[in-house]
Design a protein around this motif. Sequence first.
Motif, PDB file in Angstrom:
ATOM      1  N   LEU A 177       0.734  -1.249  -0.082  1.00 10.54           N
ATOM      2  CA  LEU A 177       0.009  -0.006   0.006  1.00 10.54           C
ATOM      3  C   LEU A 177       0.826   1.184  -0.066  1.00 10.54           C
ATOM      4  O   LEU A 177       2.119   1.073   0.528  1.00 10.54           O
ATOM      5  N   GLY A 178       0.369   2.367  -0.643  1.00 13.16           N
ATOM      6  CA  GLY A 178       0.812   3.580  -0.527  1.00 13.16           C
ATOM      7  C   GLY A 178       0.654   4.224   0.790  1.00 13.16           C
ATOM      8  O   GLY A 178       0.090   3.920   1.793  1.00 13.16           O
ATOM      9  N   LYS A 179       1.328   5.393   0.827  1.00 10.93           N
ATOM     10  CA  LYS A 179       1.322   6.081   2.069  1.00 10.93           C
ATOM     11  C   LYS A 179      -0.089   6.765   2.612  1.00 10.93           C
ATOM     12  O   LYS A 179      -0.505   6.496   3.541  1.00 10.93           O
ATOM     13  N   LYS A 180      -1.054   7.062   1.659  1.00 13.67           N
ATOM     14  CA  LYS A 180      -2.362   7.363   2.084  1.00 13.67           C
ATOM     15  C   LYS A 180      -3.242   6.210   2.300  1.00 13.67           C
ATOM     16  O   LYS A 180      -4.086   6.399   3.070  1.00 13.67           O
ATOM     17  N   ASP A 181      -2.904   5.192   1.599  1.00 13.68           N
ATOM     18  CA  ASP A 181      -3.497   3.971   2.138  1.00 13.68           C
ATOM     19  C   ASP A 181      -3.217   3.107   3.272  1.00 13.68           C
ATOM     20  O   ASP A 181      -4.112   2.558   3.993  1.00 13.68           O
ATOM     21  N   GLU A 182      -2.052   3.367   3.759  1.00 12.44           N
ATOM     22  CA  GLU A 182      -1.682   3.100   5.040  1.00 12.44           C
ATOM     23  C   GLU A 182      -2.276   3.712   6.283  1.00 12.44           C
ATOM     24  O   GLU A 182      -2.629   3.191   7.360  1.00 12.44           O
ATOM     25  N   ILE A 183      -2.310   5.270   5.999  1.00 10.91           N
ATOM     26  CA  ILE A 183      -3.259   5.868   6.952  1.00 10.91           C
ATOM     27  C   ILE A 183      -4.753   5.652   6.736  1.00 10.91           C
ATOM     28  O   ILE A 183      -5.301   5.423   7.901  1.00 10.91           O
ATOM     29  N   MET A 184      -5.048   5.492   5.762  1.00  7.24           N
ATOM     30  CA  MET A 184      -6.648   5.097   5.658  1.00  7.24           C
ATOM     31  C   MET A 184      -7.255   3.655   6.426  1.00  7.24           C
ATOM     32  O   MET A 184      -7.929   3.585   7.198  1.00  7.24           O
TER      33      MET A 184
ATOM     34  N   ASN B 211      -0.807  11.272  -5.894  1.00  4.22           N
ATOM     35  CA  ASN B 211      -0.675  11.056  -4.488  1.00  4.22           C
ATOM     36  C   ASN B 211      -1.652   9.937  -4.003  1.00  4.22           C
ATOM     37  O   ASN B 211      -1.888   9.871  -2.709  1.00  4.22           O
ATOM     38  N   GLU B 212      -2.751   9.799  -4.494  1.00  7.36           N
ATOM     39  CA  GLU B 212      -3.826   8.818  -4.277  1.00  7.36           C
ATOM     40  C   GLU B 212      -3.266   7.438  -4.449  1.00  7.36           C
ATOM     41  O   GLU B 212      -2.828   7.156  -5.414  1.00  7.36           O
ATOM     42  N   GLY B 213      -4.051   6.376  -3.662  1.00  5.56           N
ATOM     43  CA  GLY B 213      -3.734   5.135  -3.519  1.00  5.56           C
ATOM     44  C   GLY B 213      -5.039   4.203  -4.096  1.00  5.56           C
ATOM     45  O   GLY B 213      -5.818   4.998  -4.754  1.00  5.56           O
ATOM     46  N   HIS B 214      -4.994   2.988  -3.616  1.00  2.00           N
ATOM     47  CA  HIS B 214      -6.250   2.152  -3.894  1.00  2.00           C
ATOM     48  C   HIS B 214      -7.401   2.520  -3.197  1.00  2.00           C
ATOM     49  O   HIS B 214      -8.464   2.182  -3.845  1.00  2.00           O
TER      50      HIS B 214
END
Length: 616
Positions: free
Chosen positions: A446-453, A563-566
């Motif tokens: 996962l990307g950074k924003k997905d990790e936070i989500m 900068n958006e993930g999945h």
Amino acid sequence: MTFSRPNFSSSEPLSSSEPLSSSELLGNAKHLQLRASLHLFFRTLQLRASLPPHLQLQLRVLPLPPRKRVSNEIHFLRQLFRVSMATSSWSEELASLVEDPVLHYAADPNQTISYTTTTTTTTTRRTTTSFEVSSGDDSLSSSSEERTESLKDQAVGFMMACCEIVMELGRGCRDIILQQNLVNEDSYVVKKLGGTCAKVSKRLSFLNEFLPEDRDPLQAWSVVFTVFILALAAISVDPNPDTLTKVVKVAMHPLNASRILLPDGRYMAYHDQGVPAGRDRYTLVAPHSFLSSRLAGIPGIKASLLEEYGIRMVTYDLPGFGESDPHHTRNLYSSAMDMLHLANAVNVSANFWVLCHSSGCIHAWASLRYIPERIAGAAMLAPMINPYEPHMLKDEMRRTWDKWLQRRRFMYSLAHRFPKLLTFFYRKSFLPENHERIDKLLSFSLGKKDEIMIEEPAFEEFWQRDVEESVRQGKVEPFIEEAVLLVSKWGFDIEELHVQKKCQTRGILLWLKSMYSQAECELAGFLGPIHIWQGLDDRVVPPSMSEYIERVLPEAVIHKLPNEGHYSYFFFCDECHRQMFSSLFGTPQGPVEPQEETAFEENKEDVLQESVSNME
């Protein structure tokens, strides 16, 4: 102590006339190679007579037993056992079997035991033995206090004896295999299994291309298989139990879904939300993604936003998921037909939009191909395509596979070649009673924003409930079928959805007509709008897939999201949901009022005709 000498040269019963001395007994034991039998015999004596642990006899000097037992040896052991039962103590048994008057023990090399034997000749022969233990200058009599053997020592001795029995059994099996020649062409095993093994070997022969040329395939793959088994065993055991990720116990919920009956007798579960039927300005039908259910839809969507745009959203469980009945022979065509039957059953009279996310988009692609006359448009978020798509460029294929973890690539390879092997991995990963995080469960990076989500409580609550509904039936077959649908041939290409003119020129008459007049042409492909939202930091569905879609479907509108993930744009983002609806439907107009229904239907027809003319 006396007993008769066994007769090894004849089959006559044992006689009790000839006495056998201790030295002859030991010699016969060496001659018969009864090391293992004597070892077990002394262990039995120790357990019965509580032989002190520091006086355990070293019997390792005796040779190994032979492979073939004869009946004389059995008589000899029976006679030895009768003698041991007739003695009064372990000291007499020991004296009757040992020739050397000084015995050395494993407990102390400086400690010795000496014995003297006196014989009295009368009508019966008797032997009286006395022991004296000496160590340095100290002398202890045999009547001194004896220490009893502990339970641990007895257990260790028993396990050692069992190990020797197993070793001897293995040697015997090996000798049988060598003597019977089980690997020859005439053997029973080769006749029964030879043909099957040859077919499997031929099917897997392509794997030999990955081996060096100087390696024997049989030896090389034996090593690879052994390492594979050891690796599976290693990853199954966590060496750091204190660092385990948080797991959540799966709960079962009561049945509460609405269901429809399909023409083939199956039941399909669905969930209806938003504006009620009859007042909806737009209808969205949403198939869910892998390891999801009808409860997904648009995660975190506000009812007020659906009301503002006049949207009715219908989500449903794929076959075998949630509360829908399984369909083991399903394909993408049957999936499109299920969507059509659902729309008709829930009174969706006008054309509807199809909404999808991730791997659920394979069912949306099928609807665009097989029922385009009922589809008003498509809204796709991180749409998945076949990772083995033959029309992808090498660079697109490489950038797609490089984004995935090794385990995820391995799963796709299994689904493509050996789908039955997925049963083991799926049962171990997401069918148990406890579930880990989504990235651990599905091998995502996962990307950074997905990790936070995924760390937010709202996402954790939604994800857990959605997974619980997805695995409600506890069967792994629907998940394997879904994975196979993704990586196998779809029956159509995405390029076929490209809008283009097709003229009928087949046949001589049509060809001559096209030479002197305009041929009869019609538009082919999907005529409605296709909107795709793709996060550029998405590592589950890499941006290279949307680049391929953009290349083969130039009319599709691609919304690239830096900068958006999945998950970060689609899940629990009110502003993102509003932007999506604004791109699809423009200015919000609310639900359809009764007096507007007639004018609204006419307006729909005008919009459809205008879109067709723009495509031309």
